[in-house]
Structures are given as structure tokens and as C-alpha cells.
Design an enzyme around this catalytic site. Structure first.
Site, PDB file in Angstrom:
ATOM      1  N   CYS A 161      -1.887   0.157   5.239  1.00 52.74           N
ATOM      2  CA  CYS A 161      -0.655   0.517   4.799  1.00 52.74           C
ATOM      3  C   CYS A 161       0.508   0.209   4.671  1.00 52.74           C
ATOM      4  CB  CYS A 161      -1.385   2.565   4.339  1.00 52.74           C
ATOM      5  SG  CYS A 161      -2.997   2.538   3.864  1.00 52.74           S
ATOM      6  N   HIS A 289       5.436   8.356   3.103  1.00 54.60           N
ATOM      7  CA  HIS A 289       4.992   8.259   3.317  1.00 54.60           C
ATOM      8  C   HIS A 289       3.384   9.067   2.323  1.00 54.60           C
ATOM      9  CE1 HIS A 289       1.165   5.096   3.985  1.00 54.60           C
ATOM     10  NE2 HIS A 289       0.409   6.019   5.013  1.00 54.60           N
ATOM     11  N   HIS A 323      -3.132   6.132  -3.120  1.00 61.20           N
ATOM     12  CA  HIS A 323      -3.153   5.801  -2.272  1.00 61.20           C
ATOM     13  C   HIS A 323      -3.575   4.206  -2.448  1.00 61.20           C
ATOM     14  CE1 HIS A 323      -1.607   3.741   1.780  1.00 61.20           C
ATOM     15  NE2 HIS A 323      -2.349   5.174   2.484  1.00 61.20           N
TER      16      HIS A 323
END
Length: 394
Positions: A161, A289, A323
Site C-alpha cells: 500500500c 493512511h 483502499h
């Protein structure tokens, strides 16, 4: 950083729509792009951030060997906001061999492999499955470079990520070393069975739209996106958005869980501040995040409290897009650029009531505010962390 990098041009496509205007309209209105999972052949009770009509995108004849969902999404994203025009001007100015390409992705075109196995006979792949130009991680950089007519250095980073946030640091180092004069950075990740079922097996997928920092959050929503930026050394007259600092760290703690006290996250944020030559009071907003998993949000909150305390406005935008994994870094970096451009702090979409164990100043509503410097956090599996600092009007 000894020299800032200006974002000469940038573009973003996500579940919110194609191009920057669609993104900003959604951030202002609070409209989320998440919807119940309707990806073909996926039977999961979850929500996804799916980009409409990716399957309808046709690649040019010269790029047909790259055909896969990831490159269809890349092509769709590249051709928004006149981005190819800006890159062509840079290629004309510096020479196509002096423009680098730095991309991030976590799965590339793995959906092609999934289909090949489904359609294979006796365990043999179909003859028309082309690993090099579809599933191969490097194929994204190769595709973008060929699509834009560039032949400078190409690098693809796959650190889960944090992938497409790390491309900013990679581009800076290549330009500083003289390997190229400017750079196209970006990230693309597309929906596939591997990520949806894989994160579900890890018990990290929510059955509802993800709710970052919420007291009742129970996991993430997977999304897909494509984002790109053209970076040049900042010119004296530039008053737009620039990258002015970055920090990287590694937790070295666990394969899929962050350090519970957020030590690695705090280290990357602290290094980003030092790189930019700023004090913590110089940052006006942080794009978190913020995955909406219980462990990640708590860990990041501890890092935020350690560095910034409980007053600095911050939010996660994953409730808008889901995400987007390997594309999350570029998505949230460009949202941060939009914050500077429009002087608007987006809310943490889908968050209703902040977890009482979280003490950071999570924004539940968007607001207009004068901001000059913002930070964007990206923390990947294995504790691969990076924080980027952007400024405007420097």
C-alpha cells in the site's frame, strides 16, 4: 530535500469518476464512490470502489499485447485532464530519453492470470496468456512509458500500500543523481479476485462501507484507481503544488500488522518533516493512511499523537474511494495536492462516531481553511512506510 519538485501536471481517476473535477466535486459534496460488490465471479458480502466502464476501454492497436484490466484502467486514467499534452511538452523540452517513469502497483494485471487458470485445460495456461505484458509487475511501467512515447529510465515499485507514494522518493533520487531531468510518477491497481478473497481470508474486509477511525469500524473496502503526476525541479515563479519533503521507514515488526505503538509511522513522519526543514506546527493537515481496520487506525493514531498531538486536522479519504492498495499512495498524494489547490479539507467519509481510543483531530465534516503545507501518509504490509510533504506558494 535540497530542491523541491513541482507538480507541473497531474490527474486522477477513481470510483469517484474520471479526472480531477469529479474527485473534487465528490470531496466537496461528501459523495462516496463505494457500492456493493458486483465484480463478476466474486461472491462476497462487501463494498468496493469500482471505476465505472473500465471493461469498455479499448487500447490502441500498437498496445494490444498489454490488454488487461490494469492497463485499461491505466489508459483511462492517463487520458484525463490533458495529461498527455503536458508530458509531450516535457518530452519536447528535455528529450523523451530524459523523462523517467516511476510507477507503483501491488498486483498489476493479475486478473489475467486468474482468467488463464479458470480457462486452462489440464493445468496448462492458455496459449494467449502473456505474462510479460499483463501480470508482470514491470508491465505497468513499460505500458505507461510506451503510451506516452517516452524512453527514459523506468522503474516499478511494489511495496503493497505504500507503492505509489514511494515513487515520489524514487523519482527525486533519480533526478538528483542525473539519470533524468523530469519524471512521470503514478500508480495503478485494479480489482481482482486475489485481493478481494485474500483480504477477506485475512479477516480485514468489511461487509459495510469502510468507516475509518469509527468506533464501529470492522475492516476495509477494496477499491481501484489510476493517478499520475509530472514532476520537474521547482522553478522560482512556480506558485502551485510542490513536493517539499519525504520520509521513509520500516517497522520490521510483522508481515501484515503495523507496530502497535506506531513507531515506524512516527519515524517516517518525523523524517518527512526534517527533509522539508519544517517544524510540526508548520503542517496544516494530514491525509491519513486510515484503512478502517482496528489495528491500523489505532497504530497511526498513536504515531500522530506522538508527533502532532490532538489539534492538527486530519482525515482518511478511503471512505470515498476504498483502499486502492498499490494506487493508494498516488490517490492520497493527489488529494493532498487538491487540498492545497482548493484550500478545502475533506471529511473522513463514512465515519460517524470516532473511536474513543483515537485522540487525533479526525474531521467529520469538510471545511475551507487556509493551508500551505500538508502531509500524506502511506503505510504498507511488512511495515513499509512513507510520508510525503507538499506545499504551495513556497
Amino acid at each position: 530535500m535540497k530542491r523541491a519538485l513541482q507538480l507541473t501536471a497531474y490527474t486522477l481517476t477513481s470510483a469517484l469518476g474520471q479526472g480531477l473535477q469529479a474527485q473534487m466535486e465528490a470531496l466537496y459534496s461528501g459523495r462516496s464512490g463505494l457500492r456493493p460488490c458486483d465484480l463478476e465471479d466474486v461472491d462476497l458480502s462487501t463494498w468496493i470502489g469500482r471505476v465505472p466502464e473500465v471493461e469498455e476501454v479499448s487500447l490502441p492497436e500498437a498496445l494490444q499485447e498489454y490488454h488487461c484490466r490494469n492497463h485499461q484502467l491505466a489508459w483511462l486514467g492517463l487520458n484525463q485532464d490533458d495529461f498527455p499534452v503536458a508530458v509531450a511538452e516535457a518530452a519536447e523540452k528535455y528529450g523523451a530519453h530524459r523523462v523517467g517513469v516511476f510507477m507503483g502497483t501491488s498486483t498489476s494485471g493479475v486478473q489475467q492470470m486468474e482468467r488463464a487458470y479458470e480457462e486452462s485445460v489440464d493445468g496448462q495456461h492458455l496459449a494467449n496468456f502473456n505474462y510479460r505484458t499483463t501480470q508482470n509487475i514491470f508491465s505497468l511501467g513499460d505500458f505507461v512509458s510506451r503510451s506516452l512515447g517516452l524512453n527514459g529510465p523506468v522503474q516499478v515499485i511494489s511495496t503493497a500500500c505504500s507503492s505509489s507514494a514511494k515513487v515520489f522518493a524514487a523519482a527525486y533520487r533519480h533526478m538528483q543523481a542525473g539519470f533524468c531531468d523530469c519524471a512521470v510518477v503514478g500508480g495503478v491497481d485494479s480489482l481482482c479476485k486475489m485481493t478481494l478473497y485474500g483480504f477477506n481470508a485475512l479477516q480485514l474486509v468489511s461487509s459495510q462501507p469502510c468507516r475509518p477511525a469509527d468506533a464501529e469500524r470492522d475492516g476495509l473496502s477494496i477499491g481501484e484507481a489510476a493517478g499520475f503526476a509530472l514532476l520537474e525541479w521547482q522553478k522560482p515563479q512556480h506558485r502551485g503544488v510542490s513536493l517539499i519533503g519525504y520520509g521513509e521507514s520500516a517497522d520490521a515488526y510483522h508481515m501484515s500488522s503495523p507496530h502497535p505503538d506506531g513507531l515506524g509511522a512516527a519515524m517516517s513522519m518525523g523524517q518527512a518533516l526534517a527533509s522539508a526543514g519544517l517544524k510540526k506546527s508548520d503542517i496544516h493537515y494530514v491525509n491519513l493512511h486510515g484503512t478502517a481496520t482496528p489495528a491500523n487506525d489505532l497504530s497511526e493514531d498513536k504515531a500522530m499523537m506522538r508527533l502532532f498531538g490532538d489539534e492538527l486536522p486530519c482525515s482518511s479519504t478511503k471512505g470515498f474511494t476504498g483502499h486502492t492498495l498499490g494506487a493508494a499512495g498516488i490517490v492520497e498524494a493527489l488529494f493532498s495536492a487538491q487540498v492545497l489547490q482548493h484550500q478545502y479539507l475533506p471529511p473522513s467519509a463514512q465515519t460517524r462516531s470516532v473511536d474513543p481510543r483515537i485522540n487525533s483531530n479526525i474531521l467529520l465534516d469538510g471545511r475551507e481553511r487556509q493551508v500551505r503545507r500538508v502531509m500524506s501518509n502511506s503505510f504498507g504490509f511488512g511495515g513499509s512506510n512513507i510520508s510525503l510533504v507538499f506545499g504551495s506558494g513556497q
